[in-house]
Write an enzyme that holds these catalytic residues in place. Structure first.
Site, PDB file in Angstrom:
ATOM      1  CD  GLU A   1       1.820   3.780  -3.191  1.00 16.05           C
ATOM      2  OE1 GLU A   1       1.076   3.976  -2.220  1.00 16.05           O
ATOM      3  OE2 GLU A   1       2.449   2.719  -3.359  1.00 16.05           O
ATOM      4  N   GLY A   2      -2.837   5.882  -4.864  1.00 14.42           N
ATOM      5  CA  GLY A   2      -3.962   6.807  -4.882  1.00 14.42           C
ATOM      6  C   GLY A   2      -3.988   7.553  -6.192  1.00 14.42           C
TER       7      GLY A   2
END
Length: 574
Positions: free
Chosen positions: A437-438
């Site tokens: 998620e980053g």
């Protein structure tokens, strides 16, 4: 020991520290969601997680997922537990009632998913994207798509994935090559490959709804040319779509969750949102996912702390220095919980858990305010908080989950390094949260480069002033927190000035800036906790640990950023 949720700890933070019942009651959709109902939901959620989800965690890690003939089998007990999750209405906790949901506040869902991740991270990966997929489709899907898929996703009857990453394009989504070709009937044919897709194939639900980032034939290069396409495993007529799982990854942790390499061979799909606006459509999903990853970090740290705390209360080793502990009795050795080095580890992690929880739960409350408050100014303030604080929480909470769980493993000594006690699984499972998620580095860059600096720190300053005004300077902890918030405000100005002379600087110091931000906000959180529980001996001890062992990092990180800015000024002067 299996993880056990403690609703009383959560109720204290929600009710006493954050005044959640009153905040929620002021929002029209939750006028009937009083403190008693919230407490009942938490009690039932805790019971479900402790009795159904937690007991199959170790087995899921040891057995893992199996792949054969394009199909994935999840560990024993996972399918039954997930069906019980659906039957209990838990996936639909915060979905709108018209979509089959219960219409409850997002903050209750946040607590639920924190507990789920703590109890069984592998299984929780399956429904982890449901809320984000639901929000994405509800805001950007056509009426036809919503009619066909929205309620199935809201209730968890069908699970969903987020298909972004490709072998040559990790965080650099501008390099995505997957193609979607429009057809005469309004559908698209999708071709390409995706990697690292959590739950890309499994046997938990009959259908899987893939949200795939891809390019239309005339799309320009780069991220602005991306579109979002819904590609189901099963087509509306029940036949199998041309979506294939090529393999599942052999991972360091999360063995109970299948991470898949997916191939789309002329698979039928339908556009979500506008052509070339795929990232905008997916943004709702990604932001929600990042808050949930922060909550995963908090939950995993709590799970590690629970194990270490229980072990320390039973294991005896040597004599503890200092006064004779009351627990000694006639034993030849003292409990390791009485040893200062062990006590420091346990109290430090507890300080992180309670401080981070306060900030994460406030963020979940702000999601409800941003969506439902009748006052446009209140909605704007809430959205500003979520935009700025989400990357801080994602990065800081997941980093502490891994490093803090490793510290908790240390409490066990050699026993922690073997599988018997389960603490090593938490360390392995927690590591990936810093990546997906980053990555945490990308979160830090997003915070400083994209959100703080463009307006010279004005938005961040507004958030910090809001926190300052909630404190009472006559109290020592409050005054200290106010001082740190002021230092952080001034630091934003310092960085903005230095960045004008050296555009690379913000990328170099982004991680340090994010840590300074988290620690200043944690100081606020602990000041609030102490203010409402001045006579609580256990919390007072944890607050002391926060000030002694956690907060000094603030000065260190502040110094790193300031010295980097001063070096730019000196270079410019020379």
């Amino acid at each position: 020991m299996d993880y056990q949720p403690r609703p009383e700890d959560v109720r204290f933070l929600l009710n006493a520290v954050l005044d959640a019942p009153a905040r929620l009651a002021a929002l029209a959709p939750f006028a009937e969601v009083d403190e008693a109902l919230q407490s009942q939901v938490l009690e039932e959620a805790g019971r479900f997680v402790g009795e159904v989800v937690a007991p199959i965690n170790r087995g899921g890690d040891e057995f893992g997922c199996r792949f054969a003939d394009d199909e994935v089998t999840c560990p024993p007990g996972f399918r039954e537990a997930y069906q019980a999750f659906v039957d209990g209405g838990w996936p639909a906790l915060s979905a709108a009632t018209e979509d089959g949901g219960q219409g409850l506040p997002a903050v209750l869902e946040a607590v639920l998913y924190e507990w789920l991740a703590a109890a069984n991270h592998g299984l929780t990966m399956a429904p982890g994207l449901l809320h984000g997929a639901y929000a994405c489709l509800k805001h950007h899907g056509s009426d036809e798509l919503k009619q066909r898929y929205l309620q199935k996703i809201a209730t968890g009857e069908w699970l969903a994935t987020m298909c972004l990453t490709e072998a040559h394009a990790g965080s650099d989504l501008g390099q995505v090559r997957t193609r979607a070709v429009p057809q005469a009937d309004g559908s698209l044919r999708v071709n390409g490959g995706k990697i690292f897709i959590s739950g890309g194939e499994h046997d938990l639900t009959p259908n899987i709804v893939h949200l795939v980032l891809c390019r239309l034939p005339d799309a320009p290069a780069g991220p602005k040319g991306l579109s979002l396409v819904l590609v189901p495993k099963l087509l509306p007529d029940g036949s199998r779509n041309a979506v294939h799982c090529e393999r599942i990854e052999e991972k360091m942790g999360l063995h109970g969750s299948p991470t898949c390499t997916m191939r789309f061979d002329d698979a039928a799909g339908w556009l979500v949102g506008e052509p070339g606006r795929g990232l905008a459509a997916m943004f709702v999903m990604m932001n929600s996912a990042r808050l949930h990853v922060a909550l995963q970090g908090i939950g995993l740290l709590d799970a590690a702390w629970q194990k270490a705390d229980a072990y320390a209360a039973e294991r005896r080793q040597m004599r503890a220095p200092g006064p004779v502990p009351a627990s000694r009795g006639g034993e030849p050795a003292d409990l390791i919980a009485e040893h200062p080095a062990v006590r420091r580890i346990l109290d430090t992690q507890r300080a992180w858990i309670d401080g981070a929880r306060t900030l994460a739960y406030r963020s979940a409350l702000m999601l409800d305010v941003a969506t439902h408050d009748a006052d446009p100014k209140a909605r704007e303030q809430a959205q500003r908080w979520c935009s700025l604080v989400t990357p801080v929480l994602k990065a800081a909470c997941t980093q502490q989950a891994f490093h803090g769980a490793s510290e908790c493993l240390q409490v066990f000594g050699g026993h922690g390094y073997v599988r018997e006690w389960g603490i090593e699984q938490i360390v392995r499972d927690a590591r990936v949260t810093m990546i997906y998620e980053g990555t945490n580095e990308i979160q830090a860059i997003d915070l400083l480069v994209r959100k703080v600096l463009p307006d010279g720190g004005a938005a961040m300053s507004a958030v910090l002033l809001e926190l300052r005004d909630m404190l009472d300077a006559s109290r020592e902890a409050d005054a200290d927190a106010q001082r740190r918030l002021a230092q952080l405000r001034y630091l934003g100005t310092t960085v903005a000035i230095a960045a004008q002379a050296n555009t690379v600087l913000p990328y170099e110091i982004a991680d340090d800036y994010l840590r300074v931000t988290m620690l200043a906000m944690m100081a606020w959180a602990w000041a609030r906790i102490e203010a409402v529980a001045p006579q609580d001996a256990a919390r007072a001890r944890t607050a002391g640990a926060f000030r002694r062992w956690v907060l000094p990092e603030f000065e260190m990180r502040l110094g790193i950023v300031k010295r980097a800015c001063e070096a730019v000024a000196h270079t410019q002067a020379a």
